[in-house]
Design an enzyme around this catalytic site. Structure first.
Site, PDB file in Angstrom:
ATOM      1  N   HIS A 489      34.974  -2.488  -5.930  1.00  8.81           N
ATOM      2  CA  HIS A 489      34.482  -1.196  -6.530  1.00  8.81           C
ATOM      3  C   HIS A 489      32.960  -1.385  -6.971  1.00  8.81           C
ATOM      4  O   HIS A 489      32.555  -2.628  -7.028  1.00  8.81           O
ATOM      5  CB  HIS A 489      35.139  -0.771  -8.006  1.00  8.81           C
ATOM      6  CG  HIS A 489      35.201  -1.953  -9.025  1.00  8.81           C
ATOM      7  ND1 HIS A 489      34.106  -2.129  -9.996  1.00  8.81           N
ATOM      8  CD2 HIS A 489      36.182  -2.752  -9.272  1.00  8.81           C
ATOM      9  CE1 HIS A 489      34.546  -3.172 -10.566  1.00  8.81           C
ATOM     10  NE2 HIS A 489      35.507  -3.561 -10.375  1.00  8.81           N
ATOM     11  N   CYS A 508      39.530  -7.896  -9.557  1.00 11.76           N
ATOM     12  CA  CYS A 508      38.893  -7.023  -8.580  1.00 11.76           C
ATOM     13  C   CYS A 508      37.633  -7.429  -8.371  1.00 11.76           C
ATOM     14  O   CYS A 508      37.007  -8.460  -8.872  1.00 11.76           O
ATOM     15  CB  CYS A 508      38.930  -5.508  -9.164  1.00 11.76           C
ATOM     16  SG  CYS A 508      40.591  -4.682  -9.291  1.00 11.76           S
TER      17      CYS A 508
END
Length: 597
Positions: A489, A508
């Site tokens: 992201h 992440c």
């Protein structure tokens, strides 16, 4: 030259077999109880009389040696008059046997020879036994030697086919996300019938003339190597550093930093030897002023810094001294484990794919075998390691909402709400009940936060952050095919990419320039979007899912060759350059049973 045979009866294979079986039974009755367990329980096969002779024959020459793969290797000998497979006509290991030994040495290098990991004990034992001189070339001793190679070949086939050594990279830092659904990975390995293949390969080899057999076996062994361009590079470096182990590695003593032009006579002989053995300083180097840290030495140190991901300033401080003092033993371990991790990759990566090297904090978009885009990344912290995974990028989400993990919600957000009731509004967050669509928002004033003061983990709701400048996912999220809530992201905290060490997320992968990657991906078919259309969607602040399919490799290379042909080294930030300990092995065995490997 006539080949040695176990029995003198020529052309009567049934008689040979009967005599062999009777001899095996007699040997089994006389063998010590401790040597009777010739077949490993992991084979899940009943030991047949025809395969039991292999263990007996091995013991006739090699003490405390057992046959773990006798059922798979026995037919090749029984069906072909006990013809040697690995020994040549002179009773010596042939070219294929030597090729097999070279590959075994690479695996054995994954741990220290003086205290090998249980997985590597058979490898170390083989390397020791195959070096034992054969003083008396009796037929049974020659056959035992040949069986030793077949047993090792079978073990290699087993360990590679069952992915034993790449399972060592699995960890339990991230549990399956309970709302994540089924993983969509397109890289699920299919079970390979390695036992049947092994039996066929050995049977085929035993029927071929000597030259053809050697060529055939060498081809089979080469197929066991990872299919990657880095293999010859790592093997060459591994051979070099194993040679360097023969001489003690000099160490720079602890002292203050050394800047260009400074004089430190006690360091210079050590530094010069280190740089020459690191192959960044010519062997014929001679200082103009003895003891001075001159320009040639500075340039050599800068090369070392560049190849170890350090600040390139030529100053020898704590970190550069640590790298210069790194002994060959540790470099050998690092190289061997990077060879091991190459087995994570498929033979064909895809014409278009994303490759992330977590140890280097870098991402590359590769198109038609050429990197077309690169950027820095932030990965999971050592406590929340980003898993090594082969994934599929399944969708690009513009203006994403952030479904905040419960652990972050109860540990970080709830305490802030108690102190400041306006915190949710200031960070554009909502409290949501359940996962229905449309989402059901719960007003903060209807929740008694005191009910969860002592047990915040019992908070029944979840937090969602709306698209906007505070959203921790930034402007785009790249959904991957796993159910551990690991994805890529954007991020509003761009300043963090200036740090050299960037293992700081909850697992992440944050991208430095996510929007440029979006523009590149969506410009292709079937979307054909331009930058303006992407910006229009972002300005609307409406969450938009765009399906896309692209291989993504989250890998971990602490050693590799760069595009300029230099070997790059990085710190083992995740402690992956090792094999799992006893407790970790138990977890892996449980996981393997679940996967039916």
């Amino acid at each position: 030259m006539t080949r040695f045979h176990l029995f003198t009866t020529s052309g009567n294979r049934p008689l040979n077999r009967i005599i062999l079986l009777l001899a095996s039974l007699l040997s089994l009755l006389l063998a010590q109880t401790v040597k009777a367990n010739l077949i490993s329980p992991e084979q899940h096969q009943t030991t047949s009389i025809e395969s039991a002779w292999i263990g007996v024959t091995l013991l006739s020459r090699f003490d405390n040696t057992k046959a773990d793969f006798a059922p798979q290797i026995a037919p090749a000998y029984l069906d072909n008059d006990f013809k040697h497979i690995w020994l040549n006509a002179a009773g010596e290991p042939g070219a294929a046997a030597k090729e097999l030994t070279r590959l075994v040495k690479v695996f054995a290098a994954m741990d220290l020879p003086r205290q090998p990991h249980p997985w590597l004990q058979p490898y170390q034992n083989f390397l020791t036994l195959q070096q034992q001189p054969l003083e008396l070339p009796l037929p049974r001793y020659l056959l035992a030697t040949d069986l030793l190679y077949s047993e090792m070949y079978a073990r290699l086939r087993h360990d590679i086919a069952t992915q034993r050594f790449i399972q060592a990279d699995e960890d339990d830092d991230h549990q399956e996300y309970r709302y994540g659904g089924t993983a969509l990975s397109g890289f699920r390995p299919t079970a390979k019938p390695w036992m049947a293949d092994l039996e066929l390969e050995l049977k085929t080899a035993s029927t071929l003339p000597d030259d053809q057999r050697e060529n055939y076996l060498q081809r089979q062994i080469k197929m066991l190597y990872p299919k990657n361009d880095q293999v010859p590079v790592i093997l060459e470096a591994l051979n070099y550093w194993q040679q360097q182990q023969r001489s003690p590695w000099p160490e720079l003593s602890f002292d203050k930093h050394l800047a260009p032009g400074m004089i430190r006579e006690s360091w210079m002989p050590v530094l010069i030897e280190q740089l020459q053995r690191l192959r960044v300083l010519p062997e014929d180097y001679s200082p103009v002023i003895p003891g001075r840290y001159d320009d040639k030495l500075v340039e050599a140190v800068k090369k070392v810094q560049a190849r170890h991901g350090q600040t390139i300033d030529g100053i020898i401080g704590l970190q550069t001294r640590r790298v210069l003092n790194l002994p060959p033993e540790k470099r050998v371990l690092r190289l061997a484990h990077n060879f091991r991790r190459l087995y994570h990759l498929p033979e064909h990566l895809g014409d278009r794919h994303i490759m992330i090297n977590m140890a280097d904090y870098k991402l590359e978009l590769v198109e038609k075998d050429k990197p077309t885009m690169g950027m820095r990344v932030i990965i999971g912290s050592p406590e929340h390691r980003t898993p090594i995974m082969k994934q599929i990028l399944t969708s690009v989400i513009l203006s994403p909402r952030w479904n905040i993990p419960q652990s972050i919600g109860v540990k970080s957000i709830l305490p802030r709400i108690r102190k400041n009731p306006d915190y949710l509004k200031s960070r554009e967050m909502q409290i949501i009940d359940g996962w229905s669509s449309p989402a059901k928002e719960v007003p903060l004033e209807k929740i008694n936060l005191n009910d969860f003061a002592n047990n915040p983990e019992k908070f029944p709701y979840r937090f969602v952050q709306l698209p906007g400048e505070y959203n921790q996912l930034g402007y785009v999220k790249f959904r991957l095919s796993n159910n551990k809530a690991i994805y890529m992201h954007d991020t509003p905290a761009k300043h963090l990419f200036n740090r050299r060490e960037r293992a700081m997320s909850n697992g992440c992968v944050r991208l430095e320039d996510a929007l440029s990657l979006v523009d590149r991906l969506l410009a292709q078919e079937p979307w054909g979007w331009n930058k303006r259309r992407v910006q229009d969607v972002l300005r609307s602040k409406e969450e938009r899912y765009l399906k896309i399919k692209l291989p993504v490799y989250l890998m971990y290379w602490t050693v590799w060759q760069d595009k300029d042909g230099h070997i790059q080294w990085r710190d083992d930030i995740y402690n992956k350059d090792r094999l799992p300990g006893p407790e970790e092995v138990k977890k892996l065995l449980i996981a393997a049973k679940k996967k039916n490997l």
